[in-house]
Design a protein around this motif. Structure first.
Motif, PDB file in Angstrom:
ATOM      1  N   ASN A 244      38.447  52.549  38.815  1.00 31.40           N
ATOM      2  CA  ASN A 244      39.048  53.866  38.634  1.00 31.40           C
ATOM      3  C   ASN A 244      40.515  53.803  38.218  1.00 31.40           C
ATOM      4  OD1 ASN A 244      36.910  55.888  39.502  1.00 31.40           O
ATOM      5  ND2 ASN A 244      36.886  54.485  41.230  1.00 31.40           N
ATOM      6  N   MET A 245      40.909  52.706  37.593  1.00 27.21           N
ATOM      7  CA  MET A 245      42.295  52.568  37.120  1.00 27.21           C
ATOM      8  C   MET A 245      42.346  52.612  35.603  1.00 27.21           C
ATOM      9  SD  MET A 245      44.023  49.754  39.652  1.00 27.21           S
ATOM     10  CE  MET A 245      45.640  49.999  38.882  1.00 27.21           C
ATOM     11  N   MET A 246      43.426  53.176  35.086  1.00 26.30           N
ATOM     12  CA  MET A 246      43.598  53.202  33.626  1.00 26.30           C
ATOM     13  C   MET A 246      43.785  51.802  33.069  1.00 26.30           C
ATOM     14  SD  MET A 246      45.816  56.469  32.416  1.00 26.30           S
ATOM     15  CE  MET A 246      45.122  58.121  32.438  1.00 26.30           C
ATOM     16  N   HIS A 247      44.515  50.978  33.795  1.00 26.16           N
ATOM     17  CA  HIS A 247      44.776  49.605  33.351  1.00 26.16           C
ATOM     18  C   HIS A 247      44.256  48.656  34.417  1.00 26.16           C
ATOM     19  CE1 HIS A 247      47.117  51.304  30.109  1.00 26.16           C
ATOM     20  NE2 HIS A 247      47.868  51.948  30.984  1.00 26.16           N
ATOM     21  N   ALA A 248      42.944  48.452  34.404  1.00 29.82           N
ATOM     22  CA  ALA A 248      42.299  47.649  35.442  1.00 29.82           C
ATOM     23  C   ALA A 248      42.474  46.160  35.161  1.00 29.82           C
ATOM     24  CB  ALA A 248      40.824  48.007  35.521  1.00 29.82           C
ATOM     25  N   ARG A 249      42.218  45.370  36.193  1.00 28.46           N
ATOM     26  CA  ARG A 249      42.294  43.916  36.077  1.00 28.46           C
ATOM     27  C   ARG A 249      40.883  43.326  36.039  1.00 28.46           C
ATOM     28  NH1 ARG A 249      46.161  42.769  41.119  1.00 28.46           N
ATOM     29  NH2 ARG A 249      45.991  40.583  40.462  1.00 28.46           N
ATOM     30  N   ARG A 250      40.775  42.139  35.482  1.00 34.88           N
ATOM     31  CA  ARG A 250      39.489  41.458  35.455  1.00 34.88           C
ATOM     32  C   ARG A 250      39.126  40.986  36.860  1.00 34.88           C
ATOM     33  NH1 ARG A 250      38.066  35.985  32.001  1.00 34.88           N
ATOM     34  NH2 ARG A 250      39.650  35.155  33.410  1.00 34.88           N
ATOM     35  N   LEU A 251      37.856  41.148  37.235  1.00 39.94           N
ATOM     36  CA  LEU A 251      37.362  40.697  38.533  1.00 39.94           C
ATOM     37  C   LEU A 251      36.551  39.423  38.353  1.00 39.94           C
ATOM     38  CD1 LEU A 251      36.098  44.074  40.061  1.00 39.94           C
ATOM     39  CD2 LEU A 251      38.292  42.952  40.472  1.00 39.94           C
ATOM     40  N   ILE A 252      36.767  38.461  39.243  1.00 37.87           N
ATOM     41  CA  ILE A 252      36.030  37.195  39.217  1.00 37.87           C
ATOM     42  C   ILE A 252      35.458  36.957  40.605  1.00 37.87           C
ATOM     43  CG2 ILE A 252      36.199  34.697  38.902  1.00 37.87           C
ATOM     44  CD1 ILE A 252      38.533  35.174  37.003  1.00 37.87           C
ATOM     45  N   GLN A 253      34.155  36.717  40.673  1.00 31.76           N
ATOM     46  CA  GLN A 253      33.530  36.403  41.956  1.00 31.76           C
ATOM     47  C   GLN A 253      32.745  35.107  41.858  1.00 31.76           C
ATOM     48  OE1 GLN A 253      30.351  38.901  43.526  1.00 31.76           O
ATOM     49  NE2 GLN A 253      30.975  38.435  45.635  1.00 31.76           N
ATOM     50  N   PRO A 254      33.152  34.075  42.623  1.00 33.36           N
ATOM     51  CA  PRO A 254      32.332  32.861  42.671  1.00 33.36           C
ATOM     52  C   PRO A 254      31.035  33.156  43.420  1.00 33.36           C
ATOM     53  CG  PRO A 254      34.542  32.516  43.606  1.00 33.36           C
ATOM     54  CD  PRO A 254      34.352  33.985  43.459  1.00 33.36           C
ATOM     55  N   LEU A 255      29.983  32.463  43.056  1.00 34.15           N
ATOM     56  CA  LEU A 255      28.728  32.635  43.778  1.00 34.15           C
ATOM     57  C   LEU A 255      28.681  31.771  45.038  1.00 34.15           C
ATOM     58  CD1 LEU A 255      26.170  32.889  40.847  1.00 34.15           C
ATOM     59  CD2 LEU A 255      27.076  34.720  42.262  1.00 34.15           C
ATOM     60  N   THR A 256      29.405  30.634  45.020  1.00 32.10           N
ATOM     61  CA  THR A 256      29.447  29.756  46.185  1.00 32.10           C
ATOM     62  C   THR A 256      30.880  29.624  46.688  1.00 32.10           C
ATOM     63  OG1 THR A 256      29.627  27.806  44.755  1.00 32.10           O
ATOM     64  CG2 THR A 256      27.423  28.452  45.468  1.00 32.10           C
ATOM     65  N   SER A 257      31.021  29.207  47.942  1.00 27.61           N
ATOM     66  CA  SER A 257      32.351  29.150  48.568  1.00 27.61           C
ATOM     67  C   SER A 257      33.130  27.907  48.189  1.00 27.61           C
ATOM     68  CB  SER A 257      32.211  29.228  50.093  1.00 27.61           C
ATOM     69  OG  SER A 257      31.588  30.435  50.458  1.00 27.61           O
ATOM     70  N   ASN A 258      32.449  26.836  47.806  1.00 34.91           N
ATOM     71  CA  ASN A 258      33.123  25.573  47.464  1.00 34.91           C
ATOM     72  C   ASN A 258      32.952  25.302  45.979  1.00 34.91           C
ATOM     73  OD1 ASN A 258      33.846  24.895  50.213  1.00 34.91           O
ATOM     74  ND2 ASN A 258      31.650  24.501  50.533  1.00 34.91           N
ATOM     75  N   PRO A 259      33.938  25.731  45.169  1.00 37.86           N
ATOM     76  CA  PRO A 259      33.808  25.589  43.713  1.00 37.86           C
ATOM     77  C   PRO A 259      33.577  24.144  43.288  1.00 37.86           C
ATOM     78  CG  PRO A 259      35.656  27.009  44.288  1.00 37.86           C
ATOM     79  CD  PRO A 259      35.190  26.382  45.560  1.00 37.86           C
ATOM     80  N   SER A 260      32.720  23.973  42.285  1.00 33.35           N
ATOM     81  CA  SER A 260      32.434  22.672  41.691  1.00 33.35           C
ATOM     82  C   SER A 260      32.106  22.920  40.226  1.00 33.35           C
ATOM     83  CB  SER A 260      31.248  22.016  42.404  1.00 33.35           C
ATOM     84  OG  SER A 260      30.053  22.709  42.079  1.00 33.35           O
ATOM     85  N   PRO A 261      31.959  21.879  39.434  1.00 36.15           N
ATOM     86  CA  PRO A 261      31.594  22.093  38.017  1.00 36.15           C
ATOM     87  C   PRO A 261      30.294  22.865  37.844  1.00 36.15           C
ATOM     88  CG  PRO A 261      32.365  19.844  38.355  1.00 36.15           C
ATOM     89  CD  PRO A 261      32.262  20.467  39.727  1.00 36.15           C
ATOM     90  N   GLN A 262      29.431  22.877  38.892  1.00 31.72           N
ATOM     91  CA  GLN A 262      28.165  23.588  38.786  1.00 31.72           C
ATOM     92  C   GLN A 262      28.249  25.039  39.271  1.00 31.72           C
ATOM     93  OE1 GLN A 262      28.222  20.218  39.973  1.00 31.72           O
ATOM     94  NE2 GLN A 262      27.742  19.786  37.815  1.00 31.72           N
ATOM     95  N   THR A 263      29.398  25.421  39.818  1.00 35.22           N
ATOM     96  CA  THR A 263      29.538  26.769  40.364  1.00 35.22           C
ATOM     97  C   THR A 263      29.529  27.815  39.249  1.00 35.22           C
ATOM     98  OG1 THR A 263      30.833  25.986  42.238  1.00 35.22           O
ATOM     99  CG2 THR A 263      30.995  28.328  41.727  1.00 35.22           C
ATOM    100  N   SER A 264      28.759  28.857  39.457  1.00 36.00           N
ATOM    101  CA  SER A 264      28.772  29.976  38.525  1.00 36.00           C
ATOM    102  C   SER A 264      29.685  31.076  39.070  1.00 36.00           C
ATOM    103  CB  SER A 264      27.363  30.532  38.326  1.00 36.00           C
ATOM    104  OG  SER A 264      26.574  29.636  37.577  1.00 36.00           O
ATOM    105  N   TYR A 265      30.307  31.787  38.140  1.00 30.92           N
ATOM    106  CA  TYR A 265      31.193  32.897  38.483  1.00 30.92           C
ATOM    107  C   TYR A 265      30.683  34.160  37.787  1.00 30.92           C
ATOM    108  CZ  TYR A 265      34.529  29.250  39.890  1.00 30.92           C
ATOM    109  OH  TYR A 265      35.132  28.178  40.491  1.00 30.92           O
ATOM    110  N   VAL A 266      30.794  35.266  38.477  1.00 33.43           N
ATOM    111  CA  VAL A 266      30.524  36.561  37.862  1.00 33.43           C
ATOM    112  C   VAL A 266      31.853  37.098  37.346  1.00 33.43           C
ATOM    113  CG1 VAL A 266      29.630  38.893  38.185  1.00 33.43           C
ATOM    114  CG2 VAL A 266      28.682  36.993  39.530  1.00 33.43           C
TER     115      VAL A 266
END
Length: 612
Positions: A244-266
């Motif tokens: 609901n903001m005119m100038h919003a920011r990009r959102l990033i959500q990791p799918l797993t708690s411990n990032p690795s090269p195999q981790t996917s992000y939304v």
């Protein structure tokens, strides 16, 4: 009026051949019946792409059983498949708050329940990926839009990840999709690969090895939300604010708690700016037939019957009600059609078969927000509030009803219009608001009288939703004292004009924060006011509302304070029955409705046998 098959987007191979087409650029699969009308999302997207020069076909309610012939009948599109699961969330459309089957599917011919699967986004996309593994699949509509990040699913009673994790698709277009769908089609037509298109606003995709920038917001991972409800509540505040903001920011959500090269992000890209008047006019002025496809001749589509003689005049809602998904999908900023565009559509409605001079609705998400915006847009550009009118009406909000009155007068002045009703919800807090601008106050007074005298069909429906101020605060609704004040005005104007109209209030039970004591007070208050309530509903948790987050997590996402919520069916039924104090089975000596547990017949028989 008689229509030909070529007046609609093609739905079969035969209809493609009538147009001289051997293939199409884009095929849309819709969970709803195909109604070629600007109130039906698949028709809007199809007509928008058509206007941009693309050949578009639509397959409404494909059979997902057996050999999948409906998914194969039009062949392979040149650019992509689009999935439009329906104008309503498929689960809300199918089930009540008590998880019981609804009496009919409002968006299917003759209200049939067997023409769409549960979660059609997931079902359709998996079938298409199986049949055409190399063709891009793009998701849109309410179902995907509100499931773009970790969300609570009431029907499965569990937290689910971004729907891209379950649906075998490439991209989500969330919200009102005219702008992003055309840009995506243009980019694919130019030869770009869908896996490399990451910069279109209002899109969501999965990606590995994301490098977040300072301007991004990194949310708690889906895995963390599964184990920590407070993390889910904290995430939601960011999600709602950025929607609901005119100038919003990009959102990033990791799918797993411990990032690795195999981790996917939304990745959720910020939305497009609100549509301009010229852009929204262009969308509504596309060559819709405004009727169901010829294939539905002699069949009733309930949702169409409700809106066929209505006209929508704006998009967006700045109410921010806690239980509503409109702002999550359309945003809080109002995009208005021009008076000329509205009049043009009214004239088309007047030419429709069966029209007798009465418009069923001349409204929008909230009927009286047309033309309203911030006086100082610099303030709006920095604003993070999800609502412009809660906890109080923003002093920067222009609440002038003058432009809306001009539209009403222009429509009512058309020869052949006997009456235009306002069937959409009216925000009476905007009518009662006293601003520093006396012209706005005068227009609000004039609008109130005109609404009551000229646009009500005998019963004006408004939505106080509850009588308890602490529940209303969580709902983001005004104090019930404002309903008292509006009802006094309503009754006075009716008396002065010799009218005998009723005001019909809507109420919700089992909303987060609501207890049985609150419902008992509601029953007492409404009984004293002379109401036997009809327009009531039990709170249904739907994805991406602040009320649903409170229901699931037990926290208010903005304060992180605990919130009580009725969860079990017994608790919810107990609250709901307070609405019906006037039914004999709910009458008790204290004059308050109290639910009575009905024993199964088998238990009663067993007790009788034991006594013997």
């Amino acid at each position: 009026m008689e229509y030909r098959l070529t007046d609609f987007l093609p739905t079969t191979k035969k209809e493609m051949e009538l147009r001289g087409w051997e293939e199409v650029d884009i095929i849309l699969f819709s969970g709803d019946a195909y109604v070629d009308h600007p109130s039906f999302g698949a028709a809007v997207i199809g007509r928008t792409l058509e206007a941009a020069g693309y050949r578009v076909a639509i397959v409404p309610q494909p059979d997902w059983h057996g050999d999948y012939r409906d998914f194969k009948k039009l062949g392979r599109p040149r650019l992509f498949f689009g999935i439009a699961p329906g104008c309503m969330d498929s689960m809300v459309n199918k089930y009540t708050a008590n998880r019981r089957l609804r009496s009919e599917d409002a968006y299917s011919p003759d209200g049939r329940h067997d023409l769409r699967p549960e979660y059609p986004t997931i079902v359709y996309s998996k079938i298409l990926r199986q049949l055409f593994p190399d063709v891009p699949v793009v998701l849109g509509g309410i179902e995907a839009s509100l499931r773009r990040l970790t969300h609570y699913d009431y029907w499965q009673d569990r937290l689910r990840p971004c729907i891209l994790c379950d649906a075998d698709a490439d991209l989500i277009i969330y919200g009102m999709g005219e702008k992003p769908i055309v840009e995506l089609a243009n980019r694919l037509a130019a030869g770009e690969r869908i896996g490399e298109i990451h910069d279109i606003p209002q899109t969501v995709y999965l990606m590995r090895n994301v490098a977040a920038t300072e301007s991004d917001i990194v949310l708690h991972s889906h895995e963390e939300c599964l184990s920590n409800k407070r993390a889910q509540a904290e995430n939601f505040r960011h999600i709602e604010e950025q929607s609901n903001m005119m100038h919003a920011r990009r959102l990033i959500q990791p799918l797993t708690s411990n990032p690795s090269p195999q981790t996917s992000y939304v990745i959720v890209n910020p939305p497009y700016p609100p549509m301009t008047t010229q852009e929204i006019d262009a969308s509504y002025d596309l060559p819709y037939t405004r009727v169901p496809h010829i294939k539905y001749k002699d069949k009733r589509i309930p949702a169409y019957e409700m809106i066929k003689f209505s006209v929508n005049i704006h998009r967006g809602c700045f109410g921010g009600c806690a239980f509503c998904t409109i702002s999550a999908h359309q945003g809080k900023f109002i995009s208005c059609r021009s008076k000329e565009s509205i009049i043009g559509e009214v004239k088309k409605v007047m030419q429709m078969d069966g029209f007798k001079g009465y418009l069923s609705d001349l409204g929008g998400p909230s009927a009286n927000m047309y033309g309203m915006h911030g006086n100082n847009l610099n303030i709006c550009e920095k604003c993070r509030r999800p609502s412009c009118i809660h906890p109080q009406i923003c002093p920067n909000l222009n609440t002038d009803h003058s432009r809306l009155l001009e539209v009403y007068h222009a429509v009512d002045g058309l020869p052949g219009i006997k009456k235009s009703f306002i069937g959409s919800g009216v925000r009476y807090d905007l009518l009662l608001h006293k601003s520093k601008d006396e012209a706005s106050n005068k227009a609000a007074t004039e609008y109130t009288r005109e609404l009551i005298c000229r646009h009500v069909s005998g019963r004006l429906k408004v939505a106080p939703e509850h009588t308890s101020d602490h529940v209303l605060r969580l709902m983001r609704k005004p104090s019930f004292q404002q309903f008292y004040e509006f009802k006094r005005i309503f009754d006075r104007i009716n008396s002065e004009e010799g009218l005998r109209q009723q005001i019909i209030p809507y109420f919700i039970s089992s909303h987060p924060g609501c207890t049985e004591a609150d419902m008992a007070d509601l029953a007492t208050i409404t009984r004293k006011m002379g109401y036997k309530l009809e327009q009531v509903q039990d709170f249904t948790p739907t994805p991406m509302t602040v009320a649903t987050e409170m229901f699931y997590t037990g926290y208010d996402p903005y304060t992180l304070e605990p919130v009580f919520t009725a969860h079990s069916q017994a608790e919810k039924l107990a609250q709901r029955q307070y609405f019906f104090w006037y039914k004999e089975q709910n009458e008790h000596g204290n004059n308050r409705a109290k639910p009575r547990r009905e024993e199964p017949k088998e238990e009663k028989r067993g007790r009788r046998r034991r006594r013997k």
